[in-house]
Design an enzyme around this catalytic site. Structure first.
Site, PDB file in Angstrom:
ATOM      1  N   GLU A   1     -13.929 -36.582 -42.961  1.00 56.37           N
ATOM      2  CA  GLU A   1     -14.175 -37.273 -41.688  1.00 56.37           C
ATOM      3  C   GLU A   1     -12.873 -37.718 -41.034  1.00 56.37           C
ATOM      4  O   GLU A   1     -12.872 -38.358 -40.000  1.00 56.37           O
ATOM      5  CB  GLU A   1     -15.148 -38.438 -41.873  1.00 56.37           C
TER       6      GLU A   1
ATOM      7  N   HIS B   1     -28.285 -50.046 -30.955  1.00 57.48           N
ATOM      8  CA  HIS B   1     -29.554 -50.339 -31.635  1.00 57.48           C
ATOM      9  C   HIS B   1     -30.697 -49.535 -31.037  1.00 57.48           C
ATOM     10  O   HIS B   1     -31.556 -49.012 -31.735  1.00 57.48           O
ATOM     11  CB  HIS B   1     -29.885 -51.822 -31.482  1.00 57.48           C
TER      12      HIS B   1
ATOM     13  N   ARG C   1     -22.658 -42.092 -51.714  1.00 58.55           N
ATOM     14  CA  ARG C   1     -21.325 -42.355 -51.162  1.00 58.55           C
ATOM     15  C   ARG C   1     -20.888 -43.746 -51.597  1.00 58.55           C
ATOM     16  O   ARG C   1     -21.661 -44.703 -51.475  1.00 58.55           O
ATOM     17  CB  ARG C   1     -21.353 -42.278 -49.636  1.00 58.55           C
TER      18      ARG C   1
ATOM     19  N   ARG D   1     -16.282 -44.536 -31.525  1.00 60.39           N
ATOM     20  CA  ARG D   1     -17.660 -44.052 -31.488  1.00 60.39           C
ATOM     21  C   ARG D   1     -18.670 -45.101 -31.018  1.00 60.39           C
ATOM     22  O   ARG D   1     -19.819 -44.788 -30.732  1.00 60.39           O
ATOM     23  CB  ARG D   1     -18.070 -43.500 -32.865  1.00 60.39           C
TER      24      ARG D   1
ATOM     25  N   ARG E   1     -25.892 -44.171 -47.991  1.00 54.56           N
ATOM     26  CA  ARG E   1     -24.858 -45.091 -47.476  1.00 54.56           C
ATOM     27  C   ARG E   1     -24.977 -46.390 -48.279  1.00 54.56           C
ATOM     28  O   ARG E   1     -25.714 -47.297 -47.885  1.00 54.56           O
ATOM     29  CB  ARG E   1     -25.083 -45.366 -45.993  1.00 54.56           C
TER      30      ARG E   1
ATOM     31  N   CYS F   1     -23.081 -34.250 -43.133  1.00 50.31           N
ATOM     32  CA  CYS F   1     -24.026 -35.372 -43.192  1.00 50.31           C
ATOM     33  C   CYS F   1     -23.894 -36.282 -41.976  1.00 50.31           C
ATOM     34  O   CYS F   1     -24.469 -37.360 -41.952  1.00 50.31           O
ATOM     35  CB  CYS F   1     -23.865 -36.163 -44.482  1.00 50.31           C
TER      36      CYS F   1
ATOM     37  N   ASN G   1     -19.620 -37.804 -37.416  1.00 48.77           N
ATOM     38  CA  ASN G   1     -19.542 -38.984 -36.539  1.00 48.77           C
ATOM     39  C   ASN G   1     -18.104 -39.493 -36.475  1.00 48.77           C
ATOM     40  O   ASN G   1     -17.548 -39.716 -35.403  1.00 48.77           O
ATOM     41  CB  ASN G   1     -20.435 -40.121 -37.053  1.00 48.77           C
ATOM     42  N   ASP G   2     -17.505 -39.674 -37.654  1.00 54.08           N
ATOM     43  CA  ASP G   2     -16.123 -40.163 -37.673  1.00 54.08           C
ATOM     44  C   ASP G   2     -15.135 -39.057 -37.328  1.00 54.08           C
ATOM     45  O   ASP G   2     -14.152 -39.300 -36.630  1.00 54.08           O
ATOM     46  CB  ASP G   2     -15.793 -40.778 -39.034  1.00 54.08           C
TER      47      ASP G   2
END
Ligand code: PEP
Ligand code: MG
Length: 568
Positions: A422, A196, A333, A456, A297, A493, A445-446
């Protein structure tokens, strides 16, 4: 445990930089946590218990009201976190749990303490996004306890002037109300790039370093230099670091504005798009000059929903985003439920290995119909607005899945189907996949977590979850070569696109657009503009042949003087 200590620390402390910026300021540690109520028994009769539960409810209501009041003067994103935390303060399961424990003889404070711990444990057991909410419950518990004791609520310390906030990790309710005018930087001993603290620091543009070892040794009031790009915290900074921070202050103004065109020094265009989670984000992204949306997202629109949103409800949400980008590209997406973003109506909370489980497009196997209804809603929203709508499936592994997704999009009259790359299998079979669809976008990221086999979410594995890992870059190159062979566009992205140096490398690897948090647009554009396509390709080759993420990053950064000039 709080981070305050009487010992002092010297020398730089190396953590993980999550939001760039260089500042010098005095450290203020978060106040010590409230003492845990003792577990001794204090039996009460039914009438007394009712009075005590009422006292708890009133304390909870006061806490909720205070959080809501703070929500009025913060960003919409922060207000949402505060509103969710406020709801927990008045949650009936907390009161019911406390009543039950008081019947077992526990004191009011102890009953609150244990009841909240039980709620937090349940959330942790659910995993992923819900597990992250466990911290909110424990935060609310402290606030109610402070209210019961009549002591100031825990949270951001008050100080005369601006300060560097040090903490173990920050609760969402704390990070949500950070005022960048007072908080110069955030430094935490815990947390990771996806915590966060990291996400909100980026949203607010506050320099931040997480997972800093030895933070407890920095004294309250001690001057520190924080470099949010390099991930360094230096106590008692020498004059040259004070100078570096002053230089950053002067330069950061230059990074405030994106003129709306991503282009290299020799005119090679790389559209710079925004990652958004809903209409509010989209409006802000449009105001920041984004050349479109590279990633909506959609699961962010429905987090916490226990039932599938109706087609009408979805249509309205998507229209809100499309309306912010009339005539421009918006890549929607489809729901990426699962792993860190469970949606109760799509995912199984008991899955033993959710990152490798039924997530993203795969949920169409276990919950058939949800995807088709989402496409129906996207088509309806696209028909009602003028945005150029592209649709993209997450977590896809094979050309057959791409073919099936494209067919479903065609059935719904959606002409531009695409996929996320990904999963390493998708990168390796990019030409075959792109034969089936119109475009692809790399989710670094993935892709990083899957190619490095490192969750992650785990701060302990942050070193592996680094998009500068040459293994990740080689997969991106493979995908980009595949895309070039088919003549189809390939964007990025993932968070990698927000790093100006990496954005140059990705361009050199053949990526055709970059989508990022809107705050990064100006910095990425400024650095991209200083290199030709040929230079970007040379830098990409240097990164690909590096022996580690560290040397890849360093060798590229050393050859991009604009980064230093802009203090990035
Ligand atoms: C990614 O994996 O890089 C991506 C953009 O998707 P998300 O972060 O939503 O999983
Ligand atoms: Mg992803």
């Amino acid at each position: 445990m709080n981070t305050t200590s009487s010992t002092t620390t010297t020398g730089p402390l190396q953590g993980v930089g999550v939001c760039p910026g260089r500042v010098v300021g005095p450290v203020r540690h978060m106040p010590p946590a409230l003492a845990e109520p003792t577990a001794e028994l204090r039996p009460l009769n039914d009438e007394e218990i009712t009075v005590e539960v009422q006292r708890l409810k009133e304390a909870g209501a006061t806490v909720a009201a205070a959080l809501r009041a703070r929500a009025e003067s913060v960003s919409p994103e922060a207000a949402e976190v505060l509103a969710a935390t406020a709801l927990m303060a008045t949650d009936s399961s907390l009161h019911k749990g406390a009543r039950r424990l008081m019947r077992d003889g526990l004191s009011t404070e102890r009953a609150l303490w244990e009841a909240a711990a039980q709620v937090a444990d349940t959330l942790t057991g659910l995993g992923g996004y819900m597990a992250e909410r466990a911290a909110d419950v424990l935060d609310v518990r402290s606030r109610i306890l402070a209210q019961l004791r009549g002591v100031p609520a825990p949270g951001i310390p008050l100080a005369e002037g601006p300060f560097v906030l040090a903490a173990e990790d920050l609760a969402p309710a704390d990070t949500a109300v950070l005022d960048p005018a007072h908080v110069l930087a955030l430094i935490t001993s815990q947390g990771g790039p996806q915590s966060h603290t990291a996400i909100l620091a980026r949203a607010l543009g506050i320099p931040a370093v997480v997972a800093v070892p030895g933070l407890a040794g920095v004294l309250d009031g001690e001057l520190v230099y924080v470099d949010g790009a390099a991930g360094v915290v230096t106590p008692d900074p020498p004059p040259e670091l004070v100078g570096a921070a002053q230089a950053w202050q002067q330069k950061k103004g230059q990074l405030g504005v994106f003129d709306g065109a991503g282009v290299t020094a020799d005119g090679h265009e790389v559209p710079l798009l925004a990652n958004v989670g809903g209409a509010e984000d989209a409006v802000a992204a449009a105001a920041a000059g984004a050349q479109g949306v590279g990633l909506l997202r959609t699961e962010f629109c429905f987090l916490g929903h226990t039932t599938e949103p109706t087609v009408a409800e979805q249509t309205e949400k998507y229209r809100g985003v499309f309306a912010a980008f009339p005539g421009q590209k918006v890549v929607v997406r489809t729901l990426d439920a699962g792993a860190d973003k469970p949606l109760p109506f799509l995912t199984d909370a008991a899955e033993p290995n959710p990152a490798l489980g039924v997530r993203g497009l795969r949920t169409d196997r276990t919950s058939p119909g949800v995807l088709a209804r989402q496409l129906e809603a996207i088509a309806a929203a696209a028909g009602a607005e003028s945005a150029e709508v592209w649709v993209m499936a997450p977590m896809l592994s094979t050309p057959a899945e791409a073919q099936a997704f494209a067919a479903l999009c065609a059935e719904h009259g959606l002409p531009t189907p695409g996929v996320m790359i990904e999963v390493p299998a998708a990168a390796l079979t990019a030409p075959e996949i792109l034969t089936e669809v119109a475009f692809a976008s790399v989710g670094t990221n993935d892709l990083t977590q899957y190619v490095m086999a490192a969750d992650r979410q785990l701060s302990a594995l942050a070193e592996f979850n680094d998009p500068w890992q040459p293994a990740l870059l080689r997969l991106v190159r493979t995908a980009a070569d595949g895309a070039q062979a088919t003549g189809k566009p390939l964007g990025v992205c993932g968070e990698a696109a927000s790093d100006p140096a990496l954005a140059v490398v990705l361009t050199g690897l053949g990526v055709t657009s970059l989508s990022m948090s809107p705050r990064s647009l100006a910095a990425v554009a400024a650095v991209l503009r200083t290199v030709t396509l040929d230079e970007a390709q040379q830098l990409a080759r240097a990164a690909l042949s590096a022996s580690s993420a560290h040397t890849a990053r360093q060798s590229v950064r050393d050859r991009l003087p604009e980064l230093t000039r802009l203090g990035l």
